[in-house]
Every structure is written in C-alpha cells, then in structure tokens.
Design an enzyme around this catalytic site. Sequence first.
Site, PDB file in Angstrom:
ATOM      1  N   ASP A 238      44.779  30.530   6.260  1.00 46.16           N
ATOM      2  CA  ASP A 238      44.988  29.673   5.098  1.00 46.16           C
ATOM      3  C   ASP A 238      46.386  29.066   5.188  1.00 46.16           C
ATOM      4  O   ASP A 238      47.380  29.717   4.880  1.00 46.16           O
ATOM      5  CB  ASP A 238      44.837  30.488   3.817  1.00 46.16           C
ATOM      6  CG  ASP A 238      44.830  29.609   2.572  1.00 46.16           C
ATOM      7  OD1 ASP A 238      44.906  28.370   2.705  1.00 46.16           O
ATOM      8  OD2 ASP A 238      44.749  30.156   1.463  1.00 46.16           O
TER       9      ASP A 238
ATOM     10  N   GLU B 155      44.743  35.368   5.939  1.00 47.44           N
ATOM     11  CA  GLU B 155      44.392  35.770   4.576  1.00 47.44           C
ATOM     12  C   GLU B 155      43.217  36.730   4.600  1.00 47.44           C
ATOM     13  O   GLU B 155      42.192  36.464   5.228  1.00 47.44           O
ATOM     14  CB  GLU B 155      44.049  34.557   3.712  1.00 47.44           C
ATOM     15  CG  GLU B 155      43.617  34.935   2.303  1.00 47.44           C
ATOM     16  CD  GLU B 155      43.518  33.737   1.383  1.00 47.44           C
ATOM     17  OE1 GLU B 155      42.510  33.647   0.649  1.00 47.44           O
ATOM     18  OE2 GLU B 155      44.448  32.893   1.378  1.00 47.44           O
TER      19      GLU B 155
ATOM     20  N   ARG C 266      35.358  31.126 -12.605  1.00 45.76           N
ATOM     21  CA  ARG C 266      36.164  32.059 -11.819  1.00 45.76           C
ATOM     22  C   ARG C 266      37.617  31.846 -12.232  1.00 45.76           C
ATOM     23  O   ARG C 266      38.242  30.865 -11.851  1.00 45.76           O
ATOM     24  CB  ARG C 266      36.000  31.829 -10.315  1.00 45.76           C
ATOM     25  CG  ARG C 266      36.905  32.761  -9.475  1.00 45.76           C
ATOM     26  CD  ARG C 266      36.695  32.540  -7.994  1.00 45.76           C
ATOM     27  NE  ARG C 266      37.038  31.201  -7.568  1.00 45.76           N
ATOM     28  CZ  ARG C 266      38.044  30.875  -6.766  1.00 45.76           C
ATOM     29  NH1 ARG C 266      38.846  31.813  -6.303  1.00 45.76           N
ATOM     30  NH2 ARG C 266      38.254  29.632  -6.408  1.00 45.76           N
TER      31      ARG C 266
ATOM     32  N   HIS D 181      41.129  32.006 -11.701  1.00 54.81           N
ATOM     33  CA  HIS D 181      41.872  32.066 -10.442  1.00 54.81           C
ATOM     34  C   HIS D 181      43.347  32.265 -10.782  1.00 54.81           C
ATOM     35  O   HIS D 181      44.030  31.332 -11.195  1.00 54.81           O
ATOM     36  CB  HIS D 181      41.645  30.758  -9.679  1.00 54.81           C
ATOM     37  CG  HIS D 181      42.195  30.751  -8.294  1.00 54.81           C
ATOM     38  ND1 HIS D 181      42.921  29.687  -7.795  1.00 54.81           N
ATOM     39  CD2 HIS D 181      42.112  31.649  -7.294  1.00 54.81           C
ATOM     40  CE1 HIS D 181      43.260  29.938  -6.544  1.00 54.81           C
ATOM     41  NE2 HIS D 181      42.795  31.125  -6.216  1.00 54.81           N
TER      42      HIS D 181
END
Length: 499
Positions: free
Chosen positions: A106, A111, A249, A251
């Site tokens: 990433d 990641e 979601r 985040h």
Amino acid sequence: MNEHVLRDPKPILAGIETEYGLLVEGHGAEDQIDDAITFVRSYPGPCFVGWDYHYESPRADLRGFVLERLTVDPEDVKYETGRQRGTDHEIRSDRILPNGARFYNDHGHPEYSTPECWSLQHLAAHDAAGERVLLQTAEAFQRETGLTARVYKNNTDFHGASYGTHENYLVRRDVGFEALYKAVTPMLVARQILVGSGKVGAESGKACTYQLSQRADFFTEPFNAETLYRRPVFNTRDEPHARPQDWIRLHVIAGDANMIASATARKIGLVKLAIELVQRGEPPLWRLADPVEAFKAVSRDETYRFPVQLQGRSWTTAAEILESYFAAAEQTLDLDHDLKWTIDTSRALLLDLSSNFEEFKKHVDWAAKRSILETYMDDEGIDWQDPGLTAFDLEYHNIDPEEGLHAALEQMGAVEANPNIEALESLLTSQSEPNRASARGLSVSKYGENLSSACWKSLTFELDGGPIEIELLPDATYPAELADAVDVGSFIECLRGAK
C-alpha cells in the site's frame, strides 16, 4: 427512542489494517515502492493471488457524494512518478492468506489486514499474528535478495511521512454519518491517553518533547474522505465491503499501531462502545470546539490533565469524556464480556495514570516507551533535544524479537506479555471465529484452484458452468460443516446456507 436506535443489533465485525515501515539496507525513499512490492511477493506461506477490486470505492463519501479525486502527499508523488511498474494488481501484489487476511503493498508499505473478528481478544491476537507474517516475509526477502530488511510497526518515519493503522467497523446503514460522527469523534480524541503509542517530538506546529499519539501531527480537518493527505480525525470514506444499502464500514484512521496486544483490544473496544451506544441507546454528546486542535492538545499535554475545549468556551478532560461513555454504557447497554472488559480495564488504567504510573506503563505503549527513553537519557546524560532519541523511539517498534525494544521490555516483565508465538503461528493458517473471514480462509486453503477472485465482500469460483459469485455476509455465522465439505460444489452450497 432515538430514530437511529436498532432494535435487534448484531455483533460488530471489526478488522485492523497496519501499514508497516520498511527499511532495506542500502536503499532510500526512492526505492520504497519497489522494495515493498518485492517484499510482499517474498511471502513464503500458502496464499491465493487474485484480489477483486470491483467493490472498492475510496472516493465515495458517507455524506452522499463522490470525490473527483483524492489528494496525495506531494512528497510521495516524487517517488511514484517516472517509473513503470505495471498494473495495479502487479503493484499491490495482493496475497490472501489461509486465515482470511490480506497482505499487500500500500503506497510503499507492506500492509497486513487482519481477518475480520467479532471478539476483541481474537482481533488483537490476529493483529499480533500479522507481525509473524512480516517477520517470515523479511527472512524470505533476505534469502531471495541478499538484503536485510527491518520492519517497524509504527506510524511515522520522523521525516514528515505518516503511514496508517486503520480500523474498520461494520455498522448498520440506519445510523448514518451525522450520528456516527457525533458519537465517535470525542472518543477518538480521548482514547489516546489509554492507547497511544507515543512519539518523541513533533513534526508540525509548536515544538514539544514527547506526545501520546504518533498520528496527531498529521490531522488537518475534522472530517473528510481523505487518507493520504489532508487527513481528518473522522474519516468519511463510504466503502462498506458489504451490501451498501445495509452497511457502513466505519473507517477509522486516527489510531496508532500498538505493540501491546491488550492496548490493541482496548483501542477497538472503546470505539465499539461508542458505536453500541449510538446504535442501541444515547451516546454522550460532547461538542468539541475543534476536534483537530483537541486531538493535538491531548497528545502534547505533559501535565497529564488532558483538557479538551468545548464549544462556548467551556472545558472538559479526556478522562471525563471516557467516563461519560462508560457510565452511559452501564446505564443503557446489556454489556457483553468485551465491553465490560473494556470499561473495567480502562477505568483501572485511568486510576493508575494518576496514582500508580509503574502499573500504568505495563499496559500502555506511550508510557512504556517514555519510561525506557527516560532511563536511556539518564544513563547517557542527554535530554529530549538529543537527535538520537528518534532512532531509539523507532526501535521500540522494531518487530524483530532479537532487536526490538518492546520485545526486550516484554522479556524483562516490564510490559504486559503478548500472545505466545505458538498461538500466533496457528492464527496464520486458520480463523478463530465462524464468521465470513473463516469462509474466505477455507476457500483459499482448500479450493484455491477453483477460485478466480476474492475480496472482503465475496468469493468468485470458476466452475464448468462459468463463474459463481458468493456473497460473504458480515453478520452471518458460517457453520463448522464448511471445513468438512467434500468438494467445491458442497462447499458453495454450505456458503449459501450461512445465516
């Protein structure tokens, strides 16, 4: 009853994405992306290559619109232009592991995204297992390239670059942006006193000697959908990895990477507490004058009073904000084991912070690191202005147990012990809960030859009759019979029967 309160809420599925710092001997920042690609591809364990990006929408915003583009750090652009690296699939080099996790590159950082979990302790253990993945990959990388790679579980290179440890929580769409923002933002500001990873100095604003959060220096706005630049305290990205009509979601990009596993569990538990309150009751309503400045002020307050300015010139403290959530939860919620553990251990730590710092520092990264830094300064006769302290800070996050300072503290009994290595090894090949991550992991380990692609939301199998996409439900329990399926057809039928 509040209009967004849910009458039959489900357990909150959560996961953690950790971007690791990677230092390859003899290489500089210009090599970062290529090093990360090679590093991820060196992963020596079984995996499936074929991530499906179809459902990813990083520019979608919870407020109901789509950004034209995401802002990137001008420093990053210097290292990403002028080189031909292939397609996005080739650059990211995604690996899906048998435990349902995702491992990829990433923006120049390897990641590890844990499998989703319901339990705090399971999620913390899977996050720690990610360190094993990175260690095994570093060893394989050295065998293949002849170069030594050091890996750091932290959030800054001390040269102006920050990389994230993102948390993800699946929340019912009914809750909406406004309610989530009001309920979660004060918790993000306050919780750092219990779960921050600590940092020498500052990389923006006024100088300071030491602060609680590695991420505080890099926030510029209360909320937006950005993650790479113009970072917000509350992220509004609307990428549910589930049915968009049913799920959000959440985040969270405002947290630090924790070396102490119980701090990881507490970090998640505190946000879940805020989510549960907004879903099932009345969250405390704190109107912060400026969430960005509040976050930075708490991070940098070395008096440990942690004042937070509210609208209308009034003040509170981070500890008072936390206690208000605990009291509201005890009054409103039917507390499960995880939420009760979160409240009880957090209250105990708040008391220890003011009366028993020796005990407090065993369970909180910023305090453990500060203590060892102060010992080092006393031994060497230096102060906080010594430039060598940032290197010492960095070594706290070195995941190599033979080199890392956190590992040394753990061996000395100076910090709380993490899950043992044997337990972590088992988590690399299996999930610990019967949720959708276990279904993803089993598909990789048993039916990888039949998979054509996979992602958080679904699995796509290639059979004689053509592709079959199976949705993975975030609130379903996937039966134990999945592991006993005799062929891919019966496996698919079992997936379809999950409820």
